[in-house]
Motif scaffolding. Structure first.
Motif, PDB file in Angstrom:
ATOM      1  N   LEU A 283     -42.655-101.583  33.385  1.00 47.49           N
ATOM      2  CA  LEU A 283     -41.518-101.085  34.151  1.00 47.49           C
ATOM      3  C   LEU A 283     -40.818-102.205  34.901  1.00 47.49           C
ATOM      4  CD1 LEU A 283     -43.113 -97.831  35.624  1.00 47.49           C
ATOM      5  CD2 LEU A 283     -41.840 -98.114  33.495  1.00 47.49           C
ATOM      6  N   THR A 284     -41.530-103.304  35.117  1.00 47.87           N
ATOM      7  CA  THR A 284     -40.937-104.480  35.749  1.00 47.87           C
ATOM      8  C   THR A 284     -41.714-105.709  35.304  1.00 47.87           C
ATOM      9  OG1 THR A 284     -40.485-105.601  37.858  1.00 47.87           O
ATOM     10  CG2 THR A 284     -42.342-104.093  37.804  1.00 47.87           C
ATOM     11  N   GLU A 285     -41.017-106.782  34.995  1.00 49.87           N
ATOM     12  CA  GLU A 285     -41.643-108.040  34.574  1.00 49.87           C
ATOM     13  C   GLU A 285     -40.739-109.199  34.969  1.00 49.87           C
ATOM     14  OE1 GLU A 285     -44.419-108.969  33.411  1.00 49.87           O
ATOM     15  OE2 GLU A 285     -45.369-107.245  32.476  1.00 49.87           O
ATOM     16  N   ALA A 286     -41.346-110.246  35.527  1.00 51.69           N
ATOM     17  CA  ALA A 286     -40.573-111.455  35.805  1.00 51.69           C
ATOM     18  C   ALA A 286     -40.435-112.310  34.550  1.00 51.69           C
ATOM     19  CB  ALA A 286     -41.239-112.265  36.915  1.00 51.69           C
ATOM     20  N   PHE A 287     -41.473-112.304  33.700  1.00 50.87           N
ATOM     21  CA  PHE A 287     -41.441-113.121  32.481  1.00 50.87           C
ATOM     22  C   PHE A 287     -42.159-112.424  31.325  1.00 50.87           C
ATOM     23  CE2 PHE A 287     -43.004-116.400  29.595  1.00 50.87           C
ATOM     24  CZ  PHE A 287     -41.854-117.144  29.377  1.00 50.87           C
ATOM     25  N   CYS A 288     -43.436-112.106  31.475  1.00 54.83           N
ATOM     26  CA  CYS A 288     -44.293-111.470  30.458  1.00 54.83           C
ATOM     27  C   CYS A 288     -44.735-112.462  29.386  1.00 54.83           C
ATOM     28  CB  CYS A 288     -43.625-110.271  29.798  1.00 54.83           C
ATOM     29  SG  CYS A 288     -44.811-109.256  28.860  1.00 54.83           S
ATOM     30  N   ILE A 289     -45.757-113.244  29.741  1.00 58.38           N
ATOM     31  CA  ILE A 289     -46.310-114.222  28.818  1.00 58.38           C
ATOM     32  C   ILE A 289     -46.983-113.546  27.631  1.00 58.38           C
ATOM     33  CG2 ILE A 289     -48.528-114.357  30.001  1.00 58.38           C
ATOM     34  CD1 ILE A 289     -46.590-117.279  28.369  1.00 58.38           C
ATOM     35  N   ALA A 290     -47.397-112.275  27.784  1.00 56.03           N
ATOM     36  CA  ALA A 290     -48.109-111.569  26.707  1.00 56.03           C
ATOM     37  C   ALA A 290     -47.256-111.444  25.457  1.00 56.03           C
ATOM     38  CB  ALA A 290     -48.555-110.189  27.187  1.00 56.03           C
ATOM     39  N   ILE A 291     -45.942-111.245  25.604  1.00 55.56           N
ATOM     40  CA  ILE A 291     -45.109-111.081  24.414  1.00 55.56           C
ATOM     41  C   ILE A 291     -44.910-112.407  23.693  1.00 55.56           C
ATOM     42  CG2 ILE A 291     -43.959-109.048  25.372  1.00 55.56           C
ATOM     43  CD1 ILE A 291     -41.497-110.712  25.893  1.00 55.56           C
ATOM     44  N   SER A 303     -40.482-104.084  23.210  1.00 56.42           N
ATOM     45  CA  SER A 303     -40.675-104.160  24.654  1.00 56.42           C
ATOM     46  C   SER A 303     -39.576-103.407  25.397  1.00 56.42           C
ATOM     47  CB  SER A 303     -40.679-105.623  25.120  1.00 56.42           C
ATOM     48  OG  SER A 303     -40.748-105.712  26.538  1.00 56.42           O
ATOM     49  N   THR A 304     -39.931-102.913  26.563  1.00 56.07           N
ATOM     50  CA  THR A 304     -38.922-102.360  27.456  1.00 56.07           C
ATOM     51  C   THR A 304     -38.023-103.487  27.947  1.00 56.07           C
ATOM     52  OG1 THR A 304     -40.622-102.527  29.178  1.00 56.07           O
ATOM     53  CG2 THR A 304     -40.195-100.349  28.258  1.00 56.07           C
ATOM     54  N   LYS A 305     -36.758-103.187  28.092  1.00 56.08           N
ATOM     55  CA  LYS A 305     -35.777-104.194  28.505  1.00 56.08           C
ATOM     56  C   LYS A 305     -35.679-104.195  30.024  1.00 56.08           C
ATOM     57  CE  LYS A 305     -31.241-105.939  27.098  1.00 56.08           C
ATOM     58  NZ  LYS A 305     -30.019-105.639  26.304  1.00 56.08           N
ATOM     59  N   VAL A 306     -36.619-104.881  30.657  1.00 57.87           N
ATOM     60  CA  VAL A 306     -36.693-104.906  32.117  1.00 57.87           C
ATOM     61  C   VAL A 306     -36.859-106.341  32.610  1.00 57.87           C
ATOM     62  CG1 VAL A 306     -37.671-102.586  32.290  1.00 57.87           C
ATOM     63  CG2 VAL A 306     -39.204-104.539  32.061  1.00 57.87           C
ATOM     64  N   GLY A 307     -36.422-106.601  33.827  1.00 58.81           N
ATOM     65  CA  GLY A 307     -36.647-107.889  34.476  1.00 58.81           C
ATOM     66  C   GLY A 307     -36.213-109.077  33.636  1.00 58.81           C
ATOM     67  N   GLY A 308     -37.123-110.064  33.534  1.00 60.48           N
ATOM     68  CA  GLY A 308     -36.819-111.279  32.803  1.00 60.48           C
ATOM     69  C   GLY A 308     -37.177-111.233  31.329  1.00 60.48           C
ATOM     70  N   VAL A 309     -37.635-110.079  30.822  1.00 59.13           N
ATOM     71  CA  VAL A 309     -38.049-109.972  29.419  1.00 59.13           C
ATOM     72  C   VAL A 309     -36.943-110.369  28.435  1.00 59.13           C
ATOM     73  CG1 VAL A 309     -38.790-108.350  27.620  1.00 59.13           C
ATOM     74  CG2 VAL A 309     -39.875-108.294  29.868  1.00 59.13           C
ATOM     75  N   PRO A 310     -35.669-109.960  28.642  1.00 64.82           N
ATOM     76  CA  PRO A 310     -34.620-110.341  27.671  1.00 64.82           C
ATOM     77  C   PRO A 310     -34.390-111.843  27.550  1.00 64.82           C
ATOM     78  CG  PRO A 310     -33.886-108.492  29.013  1.00 64.82           C
ATOM     79  CD  PRO A 310     -35.164-108.992  29.625  1.00 64.82           C
ATOM     80  N   GLU A 311     -34.917-112.639  28.490  1.00 66.34           N
ATOM     81  CA  GLU A 311     -34.734-114.089  28.440  1.00 66.34           C
ATOM     82  C   GLU A 311     -35.816-114.791  27.621  1.00 66.34           C
ATOM     83  OE1 GLU A 311     -34.387-115.790  32.358  1.00 66.34           O
ATOM     84  OE2 GLU A 311     -33.618-113.910  33.175  1.00 66.34           O
TER      85      GLU A 311
END
Length: 438
Positions: A283-291, A303-311
């Protein structure tokens, strides 16, 4: 690089606890050591792991006594940590204190005390916070206090930078964006590891509300009903695990939903390569190293399009969805279609990401990112009508406490610690580093 610094990383979150902050601390420290710097880490004791431990390349870790109150975060003491911290910083001849994570009490206290001692200090933020609820308001005010007198701030994504700048009322010029990285050689794809009779969706996450486990509970039965040859492998633990177990029992999905429980970082690749798709429902992520790790292992990402994930990933490696049940179902179904008909080739992702996310680059940029009493008072006074005065009193008492410690326990009475000869024993690759964590 001509100057060699003595750096102290401070955070409540480090091994044996597992997570993105913990991996970031370890791998960044290893790269800084390889660049010629001395690095130590201060964290709280984890069970029987207390005192001083040495990790790969002579990385010294101080597991200090502290009371844990929630999710490995320690109880704030303001001044209680100062005598021990001062002793360590003087003993190790530290030049720079680098705090990590806004939830870490040790981090905030270390930055405050290090500035009182006249050292340089920087801070890395790994999370996103809101502005409306009581928890966020208090955390943001604390962050404003800490970052009012820090030399530089680092965020892991542009979204995280915007969030931190707004929360702490910072100048954007004092904040840098340096993303996380991944050791691509640790996540080489292995197409033969997956079961050809199934399309496997892998989830590796802490099973907590913020990671969207409620969404996952709603999505799995519907995907299994729509696609008969799909199964799920879920790694991780947390308070929401019981919801997944109940869902599996209710819908009789024991043969299609495998719950692995807590996993070590060294086991992540062996789990990832069994899958075809990696699912992130945060529901919220600054980066998400897992992806990034999943894509390196040859998985297509949803992935959900939240926080910094689209970058984080190029568009051909990932399919986005809003954090809503129906949209997530559609995104997963589209990904399954792409995989089944060979319209994407995830096995090539590792080579593309190898140069995009390098710890050598992160270490070099962190290295480059790294006041008088009246000036400090002026900065803290601007933190708010009432909070500013309180912060000034806290800082003044900290300064007086430091003078007291300097008189009672003079610097000359603290024995300097010998420097570990890192270059003599230095491992050559990040793979070796990760193999030696435990």
């Amino acid at each position: 690089m001509s100057t060699c610094y003595k750096i102290c990383m401070v955070s409540d979150f480090f091994y044996p606890n597992m997570g993105g902050v913990e991996s970031h601390l370890f791998l960044l420290s290893q790269r800084l050591i390889q660049r010629g710097h001395k690095v130590i880490i201060i964290t709280h004791a984890y069970g029987n792991r207390k005192g001083v431990r040495y990790l790969t390349n002579g990385l010294k870790v101080y597991y200090v006594p502290a009371m844990v109150v929630y999710s490995e975060a320690t109880l704030p003491t303001v001044y209680g940590f100062f005598p021990l911290l001062r002793n360590i910083l003087i003993r190790e001849s530290i030049d720079i204190v680098h705090g990590h994570q806004a939830f870490s009490s040790l981090c905030h206290e270390a930055i405050l005390h290090s500035k009182t001692m006249g050292l340089k200090a920087c801070f890395t933020d790994h999370s996103l916070f809101g502005f409306a609820d009581a928890s966020s308001i208090l955390t943001n005010k604390l962050l404003k206090f800490t970052l009012s007198d820090v030399d530089h701030i680092i965020c892991v994504s542009h979204t995280s930078k915007e969030n931190t700048v707004l929360r702490a009322a910072l100048s954007p010029r004092n904040v840098s964006v340096i993303p996380n990285a991944v050791v691509a050689s640790q996540f080489l794809p292995d197409p033969s590891a997956s079961d050809p009779s199934w399309t496997t969706i892998v989830v590796i996450s802490r099973l907590v509300y913020r990671k969207g486990v409620d969404l996952l509970v709603a999505v799995i039965p519907r995907i299994c009903a729509m696609h008969k040859n799909v199964r799920f492998i879920i790694g991780g633990d947390g308070p929401k695990r019981i919801d997944l177990e109940q869902m599996r029992e209710k819908h009789l999905l024991q043969d299609r939903v495998e719950l692995l429980g807590p996993i070590k970082h060294s086991e992540v690749r062996s789990i990832l390569i069994q899958g075809n798709i990696f699912l992130n429902t945060s529901l919220t992520e600054a980066f998400c190293i897992a992806i990034v790790e999943a894509a390196c292992a040859g998985l297509y990402v949803v992935s959900t399009k939240v926080g910094g994930v689209p970058e984080v990933l190029p568009s051909h490696m990932i399919n986005y969805a809003m954090p809503e049940e129906d949209d997530l179902i559609m995104a997963i179904s589209n990904a399954l279609h792409l995989i089944r008909y060979g319209k994407v080739d995830p096995s090539k992702f590792n080579g593309e990401l190898k140069d995009m996310y390098s710890w050598s680059n992160v270490a070099e940029r962190t290295e480059k990112a790294t006041s008088p009493l009246i000036e400090r008072l002026r900065r803290y006074y601007g933190c708010g009508l009432y909070a500013g005065k309180i912060f000034c009193m806290v800082m003044t008492l900290d300064y007086l406490f430091w003078l007291f410690l300097e008189m009672v326990f003079p610097r000359w009475s603290i024995e300097p610690a010998p420097t570990f000869p890192s270059k003599r024993y230095q491992l050559q690759t990040d793979s070796d580093c990760l193999d030696q964590i435990r």
